[in-house]
Scaffold this motif. Structure first.
Motif, PDB file in Angstrom:
ATOM      1  N   ALA A 114       0.828  -1.204   0.000  1.00 31.00           N
ATOM      2  CA  ALA A 114       0.000   0.000   0.000  1.00 31.00           C
ATOM      3  C   ALA A 114       0.864   1.256   0.000  1.00 31.00           C
ATOM      4  CB  ALA A 114      -0.922  -0.003   1.220  1.00 31.00           C
ATOM      5  N   GLU A 115       1.982   1.219   0.738  1.00 29.58           N
ATOM      6  CA  GLU A 115       2.888   2.365   0.772  1.00 29.58           C
ATOM      7  C   GLU A 115       3.482   2.629  -0.608  1.00 29.58           C
ATOM      8  OE1 GLU A 115       5.794   1.618   3.741  1.00 29.58           O
ATOM      9  OE2 GLU A 115       4.448   2.035   5.426  1.00 29.58           O
ATOM     10  N   THR A 116       3.895   1.558  -1.287  1.00 34.36           N
ATOM     11  CA  THR A 116       4.462   1.704  -2.632  1.00 34.36           C
ATOM     12  C   THR A 116       3.439   2.280  -3.596  1.00 34.36           C
ATOM     13  OG1 THR A 116       5.901  -0.203  -2.238  1.00 34.36           O
ATOM     14  CG2 THR A 116       5.586   0.482  -4.520  1.00 34.36           C
ATOM     15  N   LEU A 117       2.213   1.756  -3.521  1.00 35.38           N
ATOM     16  CA  LEU A 117       1.143   2.242  -4.394  1.00 35.38           C
ATOM     17  C   LEU A 117       0.804   3.692  -4.081  1.00 35.38           C
ATOM     18  CD1 LEU A 117      -0.999   1.599  -6.545  1.00 35.38           C
ATOM     19  CD2 LEU A 117      -2.503   0.825  -4.707  1.00 35.38           C
ATOM     20  N   LEU A 118       0.775   4.026  -2.787  1.00 32.09           N
ATOM     21  CA  LEU A 118       0.459   5.392  -2.373  1.00 32.09           C
ATOM     22  C   LEU A 118       1.523   6.366  -2.855  1.00 32.09           C
ATOM     23  CD1 LEU A 118      -1.776   6.793  -0.707  1.00 32.09           C
ATOM     24  CD2 LEU A 118      -0.290   6.594   1.284  1.00 32.09           C
ATOM     25  N   ALA A 119       2.786   5.962  -2.715  1.00 34.35           N
ATOM     26  CA  ALA A 119       3.885   6.829  -3.158  1.00 34.35           C
ATOM     27  C   ALA A 119       3.835   7.046  -4.667  1.00 34.35           C
ATOM     28  CB  ALA A 119       5.220   6.213  -2.752  1.00 34.35           C
ATOM     29  N   ALA A 120       3.571   5.971  -5.410  1.00 29.21           N
ATOM     30  CA  ALA A 120       3.522   6.077  -6.870  1.00 29.21           C
ATOM     31  C   ALA A 120       2.354   6.932  -7.338  1.00 29.21           C
ATOM     32  CB  ALA A 120       3.422   4.681  -7.485  1.00 29.21           C
ATOM     33  N   THR A 121       1.306   7.005  -6.516  1.00 32.51           N
ATOM     34  CA  THR A 121       0.117   7.770  -6.897  1.00 32.51           C
ATOM     35  C   THR A 121       0.188   9.217  -6.440  1.00 32.51           C
ATOM     36  OG1 THR A 121      -1.211   5.753  -6.705  1.00 32.51           O
ATOM     37  CG2 THR A 121      -2.401   7.842  -6.749  1.00 32.51           C
ATOM     38  N   VAL A 122       0.624   9.419  -5.192  1.00 29.45           N
ATOM     39  CA  VAL A 122       0.548  10.751  -4.583  1.00 29.45           C
ATOM     40  C   VAL A 122       1.712  11.651  -4.983  1.00 29.45           C
ATOM     41  CG1 VAL A 122       0.539  12.000  -2.388  1.00 29.45           C
ATOM     42  CG2 VAL A 122      -0.791   9.901  -2.635  1.00 29.45           C
ATOM     43  N   THR A 123       2.925  11.102  -5.058  1.00 24.89           N
ATOM     44  CA  THR A 123       4.099  11.936  -5.349  1.00 24.89           C
ATOM     45  C   THR A 123       3.966  12.710  -6.661  1.00 24.89           C
ATOM     46  OG1 THR A 123       5.513  10.427  -4.089  1.00 24.89           O
ATOM     47  CG2 THR A 123       6.603  11.942  -5.607  1.00 24.89           C
TER      48      THR A 123
END
Length: 208
Positions: A114-123
């Motif tokens: 989830a952290e990886t997906l969140l970073a790829a989406t939010v950054t």
């Protein structure tokens, strides 16, 4: 008053509170679904941004309906001392409890994903819209102020963002010590400000 009568009264009052809370949530959910514009006027642009990603109205209606039914079953079951109603009540509570345990296990297992997906989406959103979109800028300013953090992963999330370019290649003040007029890369790199991902990951796992 006997011990059984005392427990009965406590259970009735407890479930009455659940029933009223469910009714209130149900009312708010219907209000948001039917007249979302007035809801956004009252709660501002943050509510508008949230409504773009989550259909809050239907979500609140679902929670309110479950609490309403749960409170009704518990209250009536305790009042009438009905085994059927009480068994239904405790069965629903057990199902909710098992679902929460299962959700916690899944959250623990998939937190890194989830952290990886969140970073790829939010950054990319931060780099493109922070300082340009008032809604996104306000949401992140509020998040960083309340959680005392800087960026999703670190201060470099804001590098080359509209804010960075329009303010002389500086970062948001939350990424530097309080009182600094200009938060440049040198200062931001030296200060150990927590990243917001830590707080968000904790919330994803534990729910608070």
């Amino acid at each position: 008053m006997s011990c059984f009568s005392f427990i009965k009264v406590i259970m009735i009052l407890f479930n009455l509170a659940i029933f009223l809370g469910g009714a209130a949530l149900l009312g708010v959910g219907i209000w948001v679904s039917v007249d979302g514009s007035s809801f956004m006027k009252i709660f501002g642009s943050v509510s508008s941004s949230v409504l773009q990603f989550v259909n809050v109205g239907y979500f609140i209606i679902a929670i309110g309906a479950v609490l309403l039914v749960l409170g009704f079953l518990g209250c009536c079951g305790a009042q009438k001392e009905s085994k059927c109603l009480l068994m239904t009540f405790f069965s629903i509570v057990l199902i909710i409890f098992i679902a929460e345990i299962a959700g916690a296990v899944v959250a623990l297992v998939y937190t890194s994903m989830a952290e990886t997906l969140l970073a790829a989406t939010v950054t990319p959103v931060l780099k493109e819209n922070y300082g340009k979109s008032s809604d996104i800028t306000q949401i992140w300013n509020t998040t960083m102020e309340e959680l005392h953090c800087c960026g999703l992963m670190n201060y470099t999330d804001f590098t080359n963002s509209p804010y960075y370019s329009n303010n002389g290649e500086t970062y948001p003040s939350y990424c530097c010590p309080k009182g600094m007029s200009r938060c440049n890369e040198t200062l931001a790199g030296k200060v150990d400000v927590p990243v917001c991902m830590q707080h968000l990951s904790f919330k994803m796992v534990f729910g608070w």
